[in-house]
Design an enzyme around this catalytic site. Structure first.
Site, short mmCIF file in Angstrom:
data_model
loop_
_atom_site.label_atom_id
_atom_site.label_comp_id
_atom_site.label_asym_id
_atom_site.label_seq_id
_atom_site.Cartn_x
_atom_site.Cartn_y
_atom_site.Cartn_z
N VAL A 182 0.97 -1.26 0.01
CA VAL A 182 0.15 0.01 0.03
C VAL A 182 0.77 1.12 -0.10
O VAL A 182 1.31 1.67 1.15
CB VAL A 182 -1.11 -0.10 1.29
CG1 VAL A 182 -1.68 1.27 1.21
CG2 VAL A 182 -1.76 -1.18 1.28
N PRO A 183 1.15 1.97 -1.36
CA PRO A 183 2.29 2.66 -1.25
C PRO A 183 2.23 4.16 -0.82
O PRO A 183 2.08 5.02 -1.64
CB PRO A 183 2.43 2.86 -2.78
CG PRO A 183 1.13 2.68 -3.23
CD PRO A 183 0.49 1.55 -2.35
N CYS A 184 2.00 4.25 0.62
CA CYS A 184 2.03 5.62 1.21
C CYS A 184 3.42 6.33 0.90
O CYS A 184 3.37 7.51 0.98
CB CYS A 184 1.83 5.46 2.60
SG CYS A 184 3.13 4.50 3.62
N HIS A 185 4.44 5.71 0.58
CA HIS A 185 5.65 6.50 0.30
C HIS A 185 5.41 7.31 -0.97
O HIS A 185 6.30 8.22 -1.48
CB HIS A 185 6.89 5.57 0.21
CG HIS A 185 6.69 4.63 -1.01
ND1 HIS A 185 5.96 3.37 -0.91
CD2 HIS A 185 7.21 4.57 -2.36
CE1 HIS A 185 5.96 3.00 -1.92
NE2 HIS A 185 6.80 3.47 -2.85
#
Length: 222
Positions: A172-175
Site C-alpha cells: 500500500v504505497p504511502c511512500h
C-alpha cells in the site's frame, strides 16, 4: 416422543458440570477460543536493502508490513502473535518484495486486509491506485475522498493521518504520497527511506525537498 423421566434425565445431564464446567461455561469458552483463533496473528521476517521488515497475517491475508523499529511498528497486532514463516501469504509477499527491490513493477498484489473505518479503507484503496513510479498528494487524495463520499470538502490533514498510519508499507504505497508543494514530508519508515524508494521506482526526486520540520511519520499535511 420422550417420556417425562427421559426429559428430566436429559435436563439433569445438561445442567451437571462437565469436567468442572457447566455446559453454558464450556460453550462460552469454546466461543472465546474460536474468537481468539480468528483474531490470531502470525509473523514472519524479511531482510530488505533498507533493513529488516516484519510481516503479519491473519493466516490468509497480509495485515501488516513494517520496517523494524519504524514509527507505528506492529501497531495492529498483539504480543500474542506467533512466528509462522511458512504461510502461503508470506511466501507471496516475499516474492513481491524480491521483485520490488529489484526495481520492477511486480504486476500482482498479495491478498491484504486493512482493518479500521470506511474512511481508512477508502484512503487505502486510493493509495493502491497510485501506479509504480508515480506520485500523488495528500490534497489530491482528499479531493478524491470528497468526490466518492459526496462531500464538498475533505481535510488533507485527516488524509495525512490515515496515510501516516498505513500498516502495510510498500504494497500500500504511502511512500508515493507527497505534500502539494512537492516536499517529502513525513514517512513512518523514515524520510530517507521514502526518498530511496521513489528513486528506485524511477521518480525524479531532484525537485523534491525535505523541509526542516519533516519527521518520520507525522507533521503537517498539505
Amino acid at each position: 416422543m420422550a417420556t417425562t423421566a427421559e426429559v428430566r434425565r436429559c435436563t439433569r445431564i445438561r445442567s451437571e458440570p462437565m469436567r468442572g464446567r457447566t455446559v453454558l461455561e464450556r460453550d462460552s469458552m469454546s466461543t472465546t477460543r474460536n474468537t481468539r483463533k480468528e483474531s490470531m496473528h502470525y509473523l514472519s521476517h524479511y531482510e530488505s536493502p533498507l533493513g529488516a521488515m516484519t510481516m503479519a497475517s491473519d493466516s490468509e491475508h497480509l495485515t501488516g508490513l513494517w520496517f523494524d523499529g519504524q514509527k507505528y511498528d506492529r501497531s495492529t497486532i498483539s504480543d500474542e502473535a506467533v512466528v509462522q514463516p511458512l504461510l502461503p501469504v508470506f511466501t507471496q509477499t516475499a516474492r513481491w518484495l524480491d521483485a520490488y527491490f529489484e526495481g520492477t513493477d511486480t504486476g500482482f498484489t498479495p491478498p491484504i486486509r486493512v482493518e479500521g473505518s470506511d474512511f481508512k479503507k477508502m484512503v487505502t484503496a486510493i493509495m493502491l491506485s497510485i501506479p509504480f513510479g508515480a506520485t500523488s498528494t495528500y490534497a489530491r487524495i482528499a479531493t478524491e475522498v470528497a468526490r466518492r463520499t459526496g462531500r464538498r470538502h475533505m481535510s488533507a490533514q485527516a488524509v495525512g493521518g490515515a496515510v501516516g498510519h498505513n500498516p502495510i508499507a510498500l504494497i500500500v504505497p504511502c511512500h508515493r504520497v507527497l505534500a502539494s508543494d512537492g516536499s517529502l514530508r513525513g514517512y513512518a519508515g523514515g524520510v530517507d527511506r521514502k526518498e530511496w524508494l521513489l528513486k528506485r521506482e524511477g521518480v525524479n526526486v531532484s525537485g523534491l525537498s525535505t523541509p526542516p520540520d519533516a519527521d518520520d511519520g507525522g507533521g503537517r499535511r498539505e
